[in-house]
Structure formats: structure tokens, C-alpha cells
Design an enzyme around this catalytic site. Structure first.
Site, PDB file in Angstrom:
ATOM      1  N   LYS A 175       0.840  -1.195   0.000  1.00  9.05           N
ATOM      2  CA  LYS A 175       0.000   0.000   0.000  1.00  9.05           C
ATOM      3  C   LYS A 175       0.878   1.249   0.000  1.00  9.05           C
ATOM      4  CE  LYS A 175      -1.937  -1.450   3.750  1.00  9.05           C
ATOM      5  NZ  LYS A 175      -2.798  -1.718   4.922  1.00  9.05           N
ATOM      6  N   THR A 206      -9.056   9.136   8.555  1.00  5.05           N
ATOM      7  CA  THR A 206      -8.762   7.880   7.865  1.00  5.05           C
ATOM      8  C   THR A 206      -8.477   6.734   8.831  1.00  5.05           C
ATOM      9  OG1 THR A 206      -6.431   8.552   7.732  1.00  5.05           O
ATOM     10  CG2 THR A 206      -7.838   9.062   5.832  1.00  5.05           C
ATOM     11  N   GLY A 208      -8.613   3.416  10.634  1.00  5.85           N
ATOM     12  CA  GLY A 208      -9.190   2.127  10.277  1.00  5.85           C
ATOM     13  C   GLY A 208      -9.029   1.729   8.827  1.00  5.85           C
ATOM     14  N   THR A 209      -8.302   2.521   8.054  1.00  8.49           N
ATOM     15  CA  THR A 209      -8.189   2.245   6.618  1.00  8.49           C
ATOM     16  C   THR A 209      -7.616   0.855   6.341  1.00  8.49           C
ATOM     17  OG1 THR A 209      -7.817   4.597   6.231  1.00  8.49           O
ATOM     18  CG2 THR A 209      -7.269   3.109   4.443  1.00  8.49           C
ATOM     19  N   GLY A 210      -6.522   0.504   7.021  1.00 13.64           N
ATOM     20  CA  GLY A 210      -5.866  -0.777   6.754  1.00 13.64           C
ATOM     21  C   GLY A 210      -6.726  -1.967   7.142  1.00 13.64           C
ATOM     22  N   CYS A 211      -7.360  -1.891   8.307  1.00 14.22           N
ATOM     23  CA  CYS A 211      -8.252  -2.973   8.750  1.00 14.22           C
ATOM     24  C   CYS A 211      -9.393  -3.140   7.761  1.00 14.22           C
ATOM     25  CB  CYS A 211      -8.832  -2.655  10.129  1.00 14.22           C
ATOM     26  SG  CYS A 211      -7.624  -2.303  11.415  1.00 14.22           S
TER      27      CYS A 211
END
Length: 275
Positions: A175, A206, A208-211
Site C-alpha cells: 500500500k 482515515t 481504520g483504513t488498513g483494517c
């Protein structure tokens, strides 16, 4: 009534509701699958950061996993915060005995920079967990943690991906959100390459984007999509969630997991990402 695909998240709890198992379950609901959870740790967390974290015993994690998988079954598993080498190794053992795609989000630090994985656990992630991953989804900081490769530009993403693939996952999604310019990610299995681009959105909320991205990929895999299809659909869903992210508390607010339900009807019901 037909039973929706079942997806299991193995991750930590975020008391603020923006990341962790709370984000995972919201994402799964939004994308039309049945979400289930194995809690690995409890955090005291809000928009300002992580004020405390308490790891659950390995026996508790193992019991939750067996309870769900042995009775209900799963079509995909997503892992998030695993905190210690003991938990990483226990979860890797459980995944190794489960016939379902696994999406590994190698969570190292929170959005606010708080550590969520002990340094002593990194080798277990590399040698025990990554070889079991259908897809691993590191951000640039996590790539550096795991491999030592530091990405300064889009051209470095190939080197980063190769370094992660050397540990044995089938696919890696590097990412590139921390780079300047458009949000560019590289998905590759070492042979195929898929470059996913989205405009950089002017929204600081933003959390929590990765989860959310990893859970969206797991949800799409559970519905039978190929890895490239699942990742592309997940990227679209997350882009919408970031665009709709909202202020909460005094710091960084969460992405909006339910944005499609508020966006009006689309070809697949409440919102197109549910397809």
C-alpha cells in the site's frame, strides 16, 4: 433463506469503533457477508490514540477460533493485531489447519504511531504467518519493519513487494498511501502485476483504513472472487469510505464503513460495493 459467506476476523478490539474487529465487522456487513470474530487483544483507544492494550491468553484465542471454525465454518479469514510472538505462532498454527483463503494485515503500529506488535514477534510474522497468507497487505512502514526496504517513490514498490514475497505469501499488496501524489498500491504474486490507483482525498479522517481494506479483500474472496478482482473491489470500497470519513472526538476520525448505504441505491442494492 440462503446463508451468506462467512468471514472470520482475528484481531484486536478498538473501543473507539474505527479500527480493529469493530471496523472489520462493519466492513463485512456492508459487503454482504457474515462476520465473526476472534478477539486477540483489548485496547483503550479513541481518536487521539491508544491509551492501553491488553493481550488475551493464547488459550482464549485458540478457543474462540475453534468454536467458530469447527461449528460454523469459514470462507475466508482475516488477521490483524496479533501483538506477541506467542499469539502470532498460535494463530499461524490455526490458519495452517483451515481450508480457506487468509488475508494477513501485518499490523505494527496504530494510525497514531502507537506500537501494536512486539519487536520480538516480527520474526514469527515473517517465518510462521506470511507463508500461510493468500494476500498480505503491508503499508510502507510495515514493509520497512518486516524487510528493511524503505520505499521513497513509486519505483521502489516492486523491490518492496519482492522482499515481502520472499517470505512465502501467494500475493502481496504493498500500500503506497504514504507516498506523495495519487494513492498507488501494487498487487503482485511475483509474476502478475496490478497497479491500483485512486485520487488522494483531502480528508484527514482515515482511522481504520488498513483494517477495512484487508476485511474488504477477505469478504470478496469469500464470495468467490479471484485475488485481483477482490483487491480491486476492496480498493473501490475503501476509497468511498475514506471520502466519507468523518470527525469524531478531538483527533483523527474513522472512515465511514456504511457510506454505500447512505449513497443511495445502486445496481447491487443499497450501494454498489456490496456486489
Amino acid at each position: 433463506m440462503s446463508v451468506p459467506p462467512r468471514v472470520l476476523t482475528v484481531a484486536g478490539s478498538d473501543s473507539g469503533g474505527g479500527a480493529g474487529i469493530q471496523a472489520d465487522l462493519k466492513t463485512m456487513l456492508a459487503l454482504g457477508v457474515h462476520g465473526m470474530s476472534v478477539v486477540t487483544a483489548v485496547t483503550a483507544q479513541n481518536s487521539l490514540g491508544v491509551q492501553g492494550a491488553w493481550e488475551l491468553p493464547v488459550a482464549a484465542v485458540r478457543a474462540q477460533y475453534r468454536s467458530v471454525v469447527d461449528d460454523i465454518g469459514v470462507q475466508a479469514v482475516k488477521t490483524g493485531m496479533l501483538s506477541s510472538a506467542e499469539l502470532v505462532e498460535a494463530v499461524a498454527e490455526l490458519l495452517g489447519g483451515t481450508d480457506a483463503p487468509a488475508v494477513v494485515d501485518p499490523v505494527g503500529v496504530s494510525k497514531h504511531g502507537d506500537p501494536l506488535l512486539a519487536a520480538s514477534a516480527l520474526d514469527s510474522v515473517r517465518t510462521k504467518l506470511l507463508p500461510l497468507a493468500t494476500v498480505v497487505t503491508p503499508n510502507l512502514d510495515e514493509v520497512a519493519q518486516l524487510t528493511g526496504v524503505r520505499v521513497e517513490s513509486e519505483q521502489d514498490l516492486r523491490e518492496a513487494a519482492a522482499a515481502v514475497l520472499a517470505y512465502g505469501p501467494r500475493w502481496v499488496l504493498v500500500k503506497g498511501g504514504h507516498l506523495a501524489g495519487d494513492a498507488v498500491d501494487l498487487l503482485t504474486d511475483g509474476t502478475e502485476e496490478h497497479w491500483l490507483r485512486a485520487p488522494r482525498l483531502d480528508n484527514r479522517h482515515t482511522h481504520g483504513t488498513g483494517c477495512t481494506l484487508a476485511s474488504a479483500i477477505a469478504s470478496q474472496l469469500a464470495k468467490g472472487q479471484s485475488v485481483p478482482e477482490a483487491v480491486a473491489a476492496a480498493k473501490s470500497y475503501v476509497t468511498g469510505a475514506i471520502a466519507a470519513g468523518f470527525a469524531l472526538g478531538g483527533g483523527i476520525g474513522p472512515v465511514d464503513h456504511g457510506w454505500a448505504f447512505r449513497a443511495g441505491p445502486g445496481p447491487s442494492g443499497p450501494g454498489t460495493p456490496a456486489a
